[in-house]
Design a protein around this motif. Sequence first.
Motif, PDB file in Angstrom:
ATOM      1  N   ASP A  26       0.887  -4.323   4.901  1.00 26.42           N
ATOM      2  CA  ASP A  26       1.248  -5.676   5.327  1.00 26.42           C
ATOM      3  C   ASP A  26       2.370  -5.653   6.364  1.00 26.42           C
ATOM      4  O   ASP A  26       2.862  -4.576   6.758  1.00 26.42           O
ATOM      5  CB  ASP A  26       1.602  -6.557   4.125  1.00 26.42           C
ATOM      6  CG  ASP A  26       2.916  -6.174   3.453  1.00 26.42           C
ATOM      7  OD1 ASP A  26       3.654  -5.304   3.971  1.00 26.42           O
ATOM      8  OD2 ASP A  26       3.221  -6.744   2.378  1.00 26.42           O
ATOM      9  N   GLU A  27       2.798  -6.834   6.806  1.00 24.97           N
ATOM     10  CA  GLU A  27       3.793  -6.938   7.875  1.00 24.97           C
ATOM     11  C   GLU A  27       5.164  -6.436   7.440  1.00 24.97           C
ATOM     12  O   GLU A  27       6.029  -6.168   8.287  1.00 24.97           O
ATOM     13  CB  GLU A  27       3.893  -8.390   8.336  1.00 24.97           C
ATOM     14  CG  GLU A  27       4.270  -9.353   7.234  1.00 24.97           C
ATOM     15  CD  GLU A  27       4.243 -10.791   7.686  1.00 24.97           C
ATOM     16  OE1 GLU A  27       4.705 -11.657   6.922  1.00 24.97           O
ATOM     17  OE2 GLU A  27       3.766 -11.053   8.818  1.00 24.97           O
ATOM     18  N   ASN A  28       5.368  -6.273   6.149  1.00 25.61           N
ATOM     19  CA  ASN A  28       6.636  -5.754   5.636  1.00 25.61           C
ATOM     20  C   ASN A  28       6.611  -4.248   5.437  1.00 25.61           C
ATOM     21  O   ASN A  28       7.570  -3.670   4.904  1.00 25.61           O
ATOM     22  CB  ASN A  28       6.977  -6.440   4.306  1.00 25.61           C
ATOM     23  CG  ASN A  28       7.161  -7.935   4.458  1.00 25.61           C
ATOM     24  OD1 ASN A  28       7.785  -8.403   5.412  1.00 25.61           O
ATOM     25  ND2 ASN A  28       6.608  -8.695   3.519  1.00 25.61           N
ATOM     26  N   GLY A  29       5.504  -3.613   5.834  1.00 25.87           N
ATOM     27  CA  GLY A  29       5.398  -2.172   5.699  1.00 25.87           C
ATOM     28  C   GLY A  29       5.082  -1.711   4.289  1.00 25.87           C
ATOM     29  O   GLY A  29       5.322  -0.544   3.951  1.00 25.87           O
ATOM     30  N   GLU A  30       4.494  -2.602   3.483  1.00 31.25           N
ATOM     31  CA  GLU A  30       4.136  -2.258   2.114  1.00 31.25           C
ATOM     32  C   GLU A  30       2.618  -2.339   1.936  1.00 31.25           C
ATOM     33  O   GLU A  30       1.958  -3.219   2.497  1.00 31.25           O
ATOM     34  CB  GLU A  30       4.811  -3.207   1.124  1.00 31.25           C
ATOM     35  CG  GLU A  30       6.337  -3.139   1.172  1.00 31.25           C
ATOM     36  CD  GLU A  30       6.980  -4.080   0.166  1.00 31.25           C
ATOM     37  OE1 GLU A  30       6.231  -4.862  -0.476  1.00 31.25           O
ATOM     38  OE2 GLU A  30       8.208  -4.039   0.014  1.00 31.25           O
ATOM     39  N   PHE A  31       2.081  -1.421   1.136  1.00 29.38           N
ATOM     40  CA  PHE A  31       0.649  -1.445   0.859  1.00 29.38           C
ATOM     41  C   PHE A  31       0.356  -2.462  -0.233  1.00 29.38           C
ATOM     42  O   PHE A  31       1.009  -2.475  -1.280  1.00 29.38           O
ATOM     43  CB  PHE A  31       0.150  -0.062   0.446  1.00 29.38           C
ATOM     44  CG  PHE A  31      -0.074   0.864   1.612  1.00 29.38           C
ATOM     45  CD1 PHE A  31      -1.187   0.703   2.432  1.00 29.38           C
ATOM     46  CD2 PHE A  31       0.830   1.881   1.898  1.00 29.38           C
ATOM     47  CE1 PHE A  31      -1.397   1.539   3.515  1.00 29.38           C
ATOM     48  CE2 PHE A  31       0.627   2.734   2.973  1.00 29.38           C
ATOM     49  CZ  PHE A  31      -0.485   2.558   3.790  1.00 29.38           C
ATOM     50  N   VAL A  32      -0.654  -3.308   0.029  1.00 32.86           N
ATOM     51  CA  VAL A  32      -1.049  -4.370  -0.892  1.00 32.86           C
ATOM     52  C   VAL A  32      -2.489  -4.120  -1.315  1.00 32.86           C
ATOM     53  O   VAL A  32      -3.375  -3.963  -0.474  1.00 32.86           O
ATOM     54  CB  VAL A  32      -0.932  -5.755  -0.232  1.00 32.86           C
ATOM     55  CG1 VAL A  32      -1.405  -6.851  -1.182  1.00 32.86           C
ATOM     56  CG2 VAL A  32       0.497  -6.008   0.236  1.00 32.86           C
ATOM     57  N   GLU A  33      -2.736  -4.095  -2.630  1.00 38.09           N
ATOM     58  CA  GLU A  33      -4.090  -3.844  -3.116  1.00 38.09           C
ATOM     59  C   GLU A  33      -4.993  -5.050  -2.846  1.00 38.09           C
ATOM     60  O   GLU A  33      -4.580  -6.198  -3.027  1.00 38.09           O
ATOM     61  CB  GLU A  33      -4.087  -3.523  -4.609  1.00 38.09           C
ATOM     62  CG  GLU A  33      -5.453  -3.132  -5.138  1.00 38.09           C
ATOM     63  CD  GLU A  33      -5.423  -2.585  -6.554  1.00 38.09           C
ATOM     64  OE1 GLU A  33      -6.512  -2.288  -7.078  1.00 38.09           O
ATOM     65  OE2 GLU A  33      -4.317  -2.451  -7.122  1.00 38.09           O
ATOM     66  N   ILE A  34      -6.226  -4.779  -2.422  1.00 34.40           N
ATOM     67  CA  ILE A  34      -7.200  -5.825  -2.121  1.00 34.40           C
ATOM     68  C   ILE A  34      -8.158  -5.945  -3.306  1.00 34.40           C
ATOM     69  O   ILE A  34      -8.759  -4.954  -3.721  1.00 34.40           O
ATOM     70  CB  ILE A  34      -7.991  -5.488  -0.845  1.00 34.40           C
ATOM     71  CG1 ILE A  34      -7.039  -5.138   0.305  1.00 34.40           C
ATOM     72  CG2 ILE A  34      -8.900  -6.641  -0.457  1.00 34.40           C
ATOM     73  CD1 ILE A  34      -7.733  -4.575   1.530  1.00 34.40           C
ATOM     74  N   PRO A  35      -8.324  -7.148  -3.868  1.00 36.05           N
ATOM     75  CA  PRO A  35      -9.231  -7.308  -5.019  1.00 36.05           C
ATOM     76  C   PRO A  35     -10.668  -6.933  -4.660  1.00 36.05           C
ATOM     77  O   PRO A  35     -11.146  -7.224  -3.568  1.00 36.05           O
ATOM     78  CB  PRO A  35      -9.121  -8.801  -5.345  1.00 36.05           C
ATOM     79  CG  PRO A  35      -7.811  -9.230  -4.763  1.00 36.05           C
ATOM     80  CD  PRO A  35      -7.624  -8.401  -3.529  1.00 36.05           C
TER      81      PRO A  35
END
Length: 293
Positions: free
Chosen positions: A232-241
């Motif tokens: 994401d824009e904050n440089g963190e990985f976000v899991e996608i459902p």
Amino acid sequence: MKLRRSAAAGMLLAVLAAMPLYGGAAADIPMDYNSDGVVDSLDMIAARKDSEISRAELNALQKFLLGVNGKIPTEFTIPDYPIDESCILEPKGTVHTGEGTFYGGGYTGGHAMLDPVSRDYWIVAMNHADYNEAQLAGAYLEVTGELGTIKMLVTDELPEGKKGDLDLYTDAFPLIAPVEKGRVPVSWKIIPLDSAENAPISFKYKEGSTEFWCGVQVRNHRYPITKLEYLDENGEFVEIPRRPYNYFESRDMGKGPFTFRITDIYGQVVVDEDIPLCYDDTVIIQGHVQFPE
């Protein structure tokens, strides 16, 4: 008269790249093996039934239908990331047992939504428990019965089956057991997908995908996928459902290009960068990485 290629697959595909998929007389369209004026998955069915069509021609048609223009990368990255032990489903080579039956579906319209499925593969539907909300969609299996062993691609789900059960494609069942038995003991295990040996992971976007809502499918993975994340824009990985029909869906990914972190059922992790958003749901987008053995 159907066009037969006398040159290498790449030469014909170079010509195809400059042509529309359809238009004009059927006889003028390379690879239109069923002469309906369109080059699509039905031509693969017709081509496989024609003994005059060579393996090279079948391979060229398969690559064209998958949108790779006949070019399989010979170099791609196999990263070395730490194993995500929380994602491990089972040890590699685990053998499952159950009952095998047969049916006539799965090449089109299978629950895994892997159309177009190459007729180079035998295909199979997997029981609900092992399919596990599409976790084993696209898994490559070695299936054994009393008459022998074959390799099969999981393209569909068998909702009524017990854990371990498989529903084989009609033409594949006789290779592992007598047809008259109808229901037989089988064993199976997950093996590396053969097409992943010389090509990277690829991606396909769901119809209707935009920067405001996106469905993305991971394809050509050496082993089944258990988790997909985006940076994401904050440089963190976000899991996608993940949905049971084998798409990962999000309203928050934006317009791309994306950096994806992908984890397989053995906890192996790869990161693929610069994957563009595509509004055309027929396009297969090649990535740059592949899972290790």
